[in-house]
Design a protein around this motif. Structure first.
Motif, PDB file in Angstrom:
ATOM      1  N   THR A 238      -3.051  10.222   2.202  1.00 45.18           N
ATOM      2  CA  THR A 238      -4.187  10.345   1.298  1.00 45.18           C
ATOM      3  C   THR A 238      -3.859   9.700  -0.047  1.00 45.18           C
ATOM      4  OG1 THR A 238      -5.729  11.932   0.283  1.00 45.18           O
ATOM      5  CG2 THR A 238      -3.410  12.591   0.410  1.00 45.18           C
ATOM      6  N   ASP A 239      -4.856   9.558  -0.896  1.00 45.44           N
ATOM      7  CA  ASP A 239      -4.660   9.066  -2.263  1.00 45.44           C
ATOM      8  C   ASP A 239      -3.970   7.702  -2.274  1.00 45.44           C
ATOM      9  OD1 ASP A 239      -4.785   9.093  -5.014  1.00 45.44           O
ATOM     10  OD2 ASP A 239      -2.993  10.331  -5.266  1.00 45.44           O
ATOM     11  N   TYR A 240      -4.577   6.742  -1.588  1.00 38.99           N
ATOM     12  CA  TYR A 240      -3.984   5.412  -1.424  1.00 38.99           C
ATOM     13  C   TYR A 240      -4.081   4.581  -2.703  1.00 38.99           C
ATOM     14  CZ  TYR A 240      -4.604   6.433   3.577  1.00 38.99           C
ATOM     15  OH  TYR A 240      -4.571   7.002   4.828  1.00 38.99           O
ATOM     16  N   VAL A 241      -3.105   3.688  -2.875  1.00 41.86           N
ATOM     17  CA  VAL A 241      -3.168   2.649  -3.894  1.00 41.86           C
ATOM     18  C   VAL A 241      -2.744   1.335  -3.258  1.00 41.86           C
ATOM     19  CG1 VAL A 241      -2.860   4.108  -5.933  1.00 41.86           C
ATOM     20  CG2 VAL A 241      -0.855   3.245  -4.719  1.00 41.86           C
ATOM     21  N   LEU A 242      -3.246   0.236  -3.800  1.00 41.82           N
ATOM     22  CA  LEU A 242      -2.966  -1.093  -3.249  1.00 41.82           C
ATOM     23  C   LEU A 242      -2.574  -2.032  -4.385  1.00 41.82           C
ATOM     24  CD1 LEU A 242      -3.173  -3.022  -0.702  1.00 41.82           C
ATOM     25  CD2 LEU A 242      -5.483  -3.570  -1.542  1.00 41.82           C
ATOM     26  N   PHE A 243      -1.480  -2.780  -4.183  1.00 43.97           N
ATOM     27  CA  PHE A 243      -1.012  -3.719  -5.198  1.00 43.97           C
ATOM     28  C   PHE A 243      -0.795  -5.092  -4.582  1.00 43.97           C
ATOM     29  CE2 PHE A 243       0.795   0.477  -6.299  1.00 43.97           C
ATOM     30  CZ  PHE A 243       0.124   0.698  -7.494  1.00 43.97           C
ATOM     31  N   ASN A 244      -1.058  -6.118  -5.380  1.00 47.61           N
ATOM     32  CA  ASN A 244      -0.700  -7.483  -5.008  1.00 47.61           C
ATOM     33  C   ASN A 244       0.605  -7.811  -5.712  1.00 47.61           C
ATOM     34  OD1 ASN A 244      -0.387 -10.399  -5.105  1.00 47.61           O
ATOM     35  ND2 ASN A 244      -2.479 -10.529  -4.336  1.00 47.61           N
ATOM     36  N   LEU A 245       1.711  -7.762  -4.978  1.00 53.50           N
ATOM     37  CA  LEU A 245       3.025  -7.897  -5.590  1.00 53.50           C
ATOM     38  C   LEU A 245       3.313  -9.310  -6.070  1.00 53.50           C
ATOM     39  CD1 LEU A 245       5.177  -5.634  -3.257  1.00 53.50           C
ATOM     40  CD2 LEU A 245       4.217  -5.077  -5.493  1.00 53.50           C
ATOM     41  N   LYS A 246       2.631 -10.283  -5.511  1.00 54.84           N
ATOM     42  CA  LYS A 246       2.844 -11.648  -5.974  1.00 54.84           C
ATOM     43  C   LYS A 246       2.389 -11.805  -7.418  1.00 54.84           C
ATOM     44  CE  LYS A 246       1.998 -16.478  -4.746  1.00 54.84           C
ATOM     45  NZ  LYS A 246       1.374 -17.424  -3.771  1.00 54.84           N
TER      46      LYS A 246
ATOM     47  N   LYS B 160      -8.562  -3.114   5.620  1.00 51.80           N
ATOM     48  CA  LYS B 160      -7.795  -3.741   6.694  1.00 51.80           C
ATOM     49  C   LYS B 160      -6.333  -3.307   6.640  1.00 51.80           C
ATOM     50  CE  LYS B 160      -6.747  -8.272   8.714  1.00 51.80           C
ATOM     51  NZ  LYS B 160      -6.953  -9.746   8.601  1.00 51.80           N
ATOM     52  N   ILE B 161      -5.743  -3.337   5.454  1.00 50.57           N
ATOM     53  CA  ILE B 161      -4.335  -2.959   5.314  1.00 50.57           C
ATOM     54  C   ILE B 161      -4.161  -1.463   5.507  1.00 50.57           C
ATOM     55  CG2 ILE B 161      -2.419  -2.818   3.666  1.00 50.57           C
ATOM     56  CD1 ILE B 161      -3.232  -5.528   2.615  1.00 50.57           C
ATOM     57  N   LYS B 162      -5.113  -0.674   5.032  1.00 52.58           N
ATOM     58  CA  LYS B 162      -5.050   0.775   5.217  1.00 52.58           C
ATOM     59  C   LYS B 162      -5.034   1.128   6.708  1.00 52.58           C
ATOM     60  CE  LYS B 162      -7.823   4.951   4.635  1.00 52.58           C
ATOM     61  NZ  LYS B 162      -9.168   5.465   4.294  1.00 52.58           N
ATOM     62  N   GLU B 163      -5.851   0.452   7.491  1.00 51.39           N
ATOM     63  CA  GLU B 163      -5.898   0.717   8.919  1.00 51.39           C
ATOM     64  C   GLU B 163      -4.544   0.441   9.567  1.00 51.39           C
ATOM     65  OE1 GLU B 163      -8.428  -0.671  12.924  1.00 51.39           O
ATOM     66  OE2 GLU B 163      -8.813  -1.617  10.980  1.00 51.39           O
TER      67      GLU B 163
ATOM     68  N   ASN C 253      -2.907  20.878   4.559  1.00 55.12           N
ATOM     69  CA  ASN C 253      -3.624  22.072   4.100  1.00 55.12           C
ATOM     70  C   ASN C 253      -4.066  21.960   2.647  1.00 55.12           C
ATOM     71  OD1 ASN C 253      -3.041  23.315   6.648  1.00 55.12           O
ATOM     72  ND2 ASN C 253      -0.995  23.829   5.872  1.00 55.12           N
ATOM     73  N   GLY C 254      -4.489  20.765   2.273  1.00 54.93           N
ATOM     74  CA  GLY C 254      -5.016  20.547   0.935  1.00 54.93           C
ATOM     75  C   GLY C 254      -3.971  20.406  -0.148  1.00 54.93           C
ATOM     76  N   GLU C 255      -2.688  20.385   0.213  1.00 54.46           N
ATOM     77  CA  GLU C 255      -1.627  20.283  -0.778  1.00 54.46           C
ATOM     78  C   GLU C 255      -0.635  19.192  -0.375  1.00 54.46           C
ATOM     79  OE1 GLU C 255       0.239  24.041  -1.178  1.00 54.46           O
ATOM     80  OE2 GLU C 255      -1.490  25.015  -2.136  1.00 54.46           O
ATOM     81  N   THR C 256      -0.019  18.591  -1.406  1.00 54.32           N
ATOM     82  CA  THR C 256       1.011  17.599  -1.126  1.00 54.32           C
ATOM     83  C   THR C 256       2.181  18.268  -0.415  1.00 54.32           C
ATOM     84  OG1 THR C 256       0.400  16.292  -3.071  1.00 54.32           O
ATOM     85  CG2 THR C 256       2.612  15.940  -2.163  1.00 54.32           C
ATOM     86  N   VAL C 257       2.666  17.637   0.639  1.00 56.03           N
ATOM     87  CA  VAL C 257       3.824  18.162   1.366  1.00 56.03           C
ATOM     88  C   VAL C 257       5.007  18.222   0.401  1.00 56.03           C
ATOM     89  CG1 VAL C 257       5.483  17.657   3.201  1.00 56.03           C
ATOM     90  CG2 VAL C 257       3.031  17.347   3.600  1.00 56.03           C
ATOM     91  N   PRO C 258       5.747  19.320   0.366  1.00 58.68           N
ATOM     92  CA  PRO C 258       6.893  19.414  -0.545  1.00 58.68           C
ATOM     93  C   PRO C 258       7.956  18.385  -0.215  1.00 58.68           C
ATOM     94  CG  PRO C 258       6.908  21.226   1.023  1.00 58.68           C
ATOM     95  CD  PRO C 258       5.599  20.537   1.186  1.00 58.68           C
TER      96      PRO C 258
ATOM     97  N   ILE D  15       0.856  -1.180   0.000  1.00 59.01           N
ATOM     98  CA  ILE D  15       0.000   0.000   0.000  1.00 59.01           C
ATOM     99  C   ILE D  15       0.894   1.233   0.000  1.00 59.01           C
ATOM    100  CG2 ILE D  15      -0.218   0.029   2.534  1.00 59.01           C
ATOM    101  CD1 ILE D  15      -3.130   1.009   2.100  1.00 59.01           C
ATOM    102  N   MET D  16       0.457   2.277  -0.713  1.00 54.63           N
ATOM    103  CA  MET D  16       1.228   3.509  -0.818  1.00 54.63           C
ATOM    104  C   MET D  16       0.285   4.697  -0.683  1.00 54.63           C
ATOM    105  SD  MET D  16       3.510   2.488  -4.170  1.00 54.63           S
ATOM    106  CE  MET D  16       4.592   3.913  -4.051  1.00 54.63           C
ATOM    107  N   ALA D  17       0.835   5.848  -0.261  1.00 54.76           N
ATOM    108  CA  ALA D  17       0.002   7.036  -0.095  1.00 54.76           C
ATOM    109  C   ALA D  17       0.825   8.307  -0.248  1.00 54.76           C
ATOM    110  CB  ALA D  17      -0.687   7.023   1.271  1.00 54.76           C
ATOM    111  N   ARG D  18       0.140   9.365  -0.642  1.00 52.08           N
ATOM    112  CA  ARG D  18       0.734  10.701  -0.603  1.00 52.08           C
ATOM    113  C   ARG D  18       0.589  11.251   0.806  1.00 52.08           C
ATOM    114  NH1 ARG D  18      -1.318  14.807  -2.879  1.00 52.08           N
ATOM    115  NH2 ARG D  18      -3.421  14.031  -3.335  1.00 52.08           N
ATOM    116  N   ILE D  19       1.394  12.243   1.151  1.00 47.37           N
ATOM    117  CA  ILE D  19       1.209  12.954   2.411  1.00 47.37           C
ATOM    118  C   ILE D  19       0.790  14.382   2.085  1.00 47.37           C
ATOM    119  CG2 ILE D  19       2.592  11.592   4.003  1.00 47.37           C
ATOM    120  CD1 ILE D  19       4.990  13.248   3.328  1.00 47.37           C
ATOM    121  N   GLU D  20      -0.287  14.818   2.714  1.00 47.89           N
ATOM    122  CA  GLU D  20      -0.932  16.082   2.357  1.00 47.89           C
ATOM    123  C   GLU D  20      -1.169  16.928   3.599  1.00 47.89           C
ATOM    124  OE1 GLU D  20      -5.350  16.826   0.956  1.00 47.89           O
ATOM    125  OE2 GLU D  20      -4.156  15.999  -0.714  1.00 47.89           O
TER     126      GLU D  20
END
Length: 483
Positions: A433-441, A460-463, A409-414, A402-407
């Motif tokens: 925010t803006d999560y994505v999930l991949f099955n690497l297998k 479950k994984i996001k939590e 005040n409404g903007e991506t952290v520099p 799982i991957m995510a951006r960090i945000e």
């Protein structure tokens, strides 16, 4: 009374003798441990990991007669934090090493302060406590003030002997002039860096005064720029390369392989068995021409997405090889998820040393050596705030990533090189925010986001991801110029 004193003396003699016998018995079972670490070697840069042109017979033999790890991870997608994580068994964020460590030029974000701090407990120090002789040759990159009394140096972390550079070999891999040996500048050394440091390692091994077990870290500069390779090897690859620069890269990797072959041959010639060798890279391959001097950076991520400085797979999934000379272990290709974080607890377990008095992020993989089984209980998490891709925080758990951006005040952290008291509030108040999930297998290229297709797994994984990231953030070191 006299009889009682004689009795006590006999007891102490027996206890002392039994302790000495126990130590001798331990020394006989303690393996020598060798870490071979490349710099910027891509997942697909060895023949045994799929490269169609580069010849790496010595490393391929270690893989074919040992364990080839197809899911091996460095501790960061860039050099300094990766090396710190390897040495400590903890996320480098906890040590306050978030990006590569530059020289001591004062900067607004305090990068000039960054170094591996004296309170960190490392592999060589722990092994030294149970009788190991210890040596580092090659690249250090663990302090902004290299070879200075103002910051701890390799000897402060348990290395008896060291010959190293701050960062890259200079002016290139050929005839480097920036090595320091045990605090003394060496000057120009003729030859290529990979061979130079193996020469030093062999000289150190020859000079040992007893049969104590040893820990040896061979930290190659190759194939990091500025690349220089033996001309005979360059000529060998010119017919198959796109250009001379690519041929130089191919030759650079093979020169590492030749150096590894020399070291293994030394072990065999001198009957040095019971020696555990682990090989990997500090991070993935450099992007061609990302900066002006990267004109020979023809490393390949293989089937993976991303490159060095990415939190996609190729940033930190690298070739992994384990081979225990003189001991029967599991052999074959393993898809078990293993990290350089796991070196410390594994080496401690094998050596009989005590674990550090702090929580580790790595886990011992001794069962992998014994029978090929290893199912980690802790997920792997990376927060690399200077990543070139958008989602700078990532976690692998089992087959899932799982991957995510960090945000904030409404903007991506520099993009950030360091955490210090000037940006601490910004980073700690930011949200994933803006999560994505991949099955690497099934999808090692991270091409299909399954967050909507697998909602139960995703939630479950996001939590857990959010819990793990918060715990990492809470324990991250914040630099302060005047504490």
């Amino acid at each position: 009374m006299r009889t009682f004193i004689l009795f006590l003396g006999m007891c102490f003699l027996i206890v002392g003798k039994s302790q000495a016998q126990a130590i001798q018995g331990l020394e006989k079972t303690q393996p020598n441990i060798v870490v071979l670490l490349c710099d910027d070697l891509g997942y697909g840069d060895l023949a045994s990991f799929g490269h169609p042109i580069i010849k790496t017979p010595n490393l391929d033999k270690l893989a074919s007669t040992g364990i080839k790890l197809t899911n091996f991870y460095s501790t960061a997608p860039v050099c300094s934090p990766s090396r710190v994580g390897l040495l400590t068994g903890r996320s480098p964020n906890k040590a306050g090493v978030y990006d590569f460590i530059p020289g001591p030029k004062k900067s607004q974000d305090y990068r000039d302060l960054v170094h591996l701090q004296a309170n960190e407990q490392t592999i060589p120090a722990l092994l030294k406590s149970v009788g190991y002789a210890t040596c580092l040759v090659g690249k250090w990159h663990g302090s902004s003030k290299f070879n200075s009394d103002e910051q701890p140096q390799p000897n402060d972390f348990g290395f008896d002997h060291w010959m190293a550079t701050h960062n890259n070999a200079s002016p290139s891999h050929k005839d480097p002039d920036n090595f320091v040996r045990n605090g003394e500048e060496v000057g120009k050394i003729e030859g290529f860096s990979s061979q130079v440091i193996v020469n030093e390692a062999i000289h150190w091994l020859d000079s040992r005064k007893n049969d104590a077990p040893f820990f040896l870290e061979v930290a190659f500069h190759e194939p990091h720029e500025p690349i220089a390779s033996p001309e005979d090897l360059v000529q060998k690859y010119l017919p198959k390369a796109k250009n001379r620069e690519e041929a130089e890269y191919f030759a650079n990797v093979e020169n590492v392989d030749l150096a590894v072959g020399r070291l293994v041959a030394y072990f065999e010639k001198n009957n040095i068995d019971n020696t555990l060798i682990v090989f990997s890279s500090d991070n993935g391959p450099e992007t061609l021409m990302r900066y002006q001097r990267a004109k020979r950076s023809y490393g390949t991520p293989g089937e993976l997405r991303g490159m060095k400085l990415w939190t996609n797979e190729a940033g930190f999934r690298v070739p992994g090889i384990i081979n225990w000379i003189g001991k029967e272990t599991f052999t074959g290709t393993s898809d078990k998820v293993v990290s350089a974080l796991d070196f410390l607890p594994t080496f401690v377990a094998l050596s009989g040393a005590a674990l550090p008095d702090r929580e580790l992020d790595g886990e011992s993989f001794t069962t992998l050596l014994e029978n090929g089984e290893f199912n980690r209980s802790k997920p792997l998490i990376w927060a690399f705030y200077n990543a070139l891709n958008e989602r700078r925080v990532a976690m692998r758990k089992g087959d899932w990533k799982i991957m995510a951006r960090i945000e904030a005040n409404g903007e991506t952290v520099p993009r950030l090189n360091n955490l210090y008291d000037g940006n601490e509030v910004l980073v700690k108040n930011a949200k994933l925010t803006d999560y994505v999930l991949f099955n690497l297998k099934n999808d090692s290229n991270e091409s299909e986001d399954l967050s909507l297709k697998e909602p139960e797994i995703f939630e479950k994984i996001k939590e857990e991801f959010e819990i793990q990231y918060q715990a990492l953030l809470d324990s991250s070191y914040i630099w302060v110029r005047n504490p």
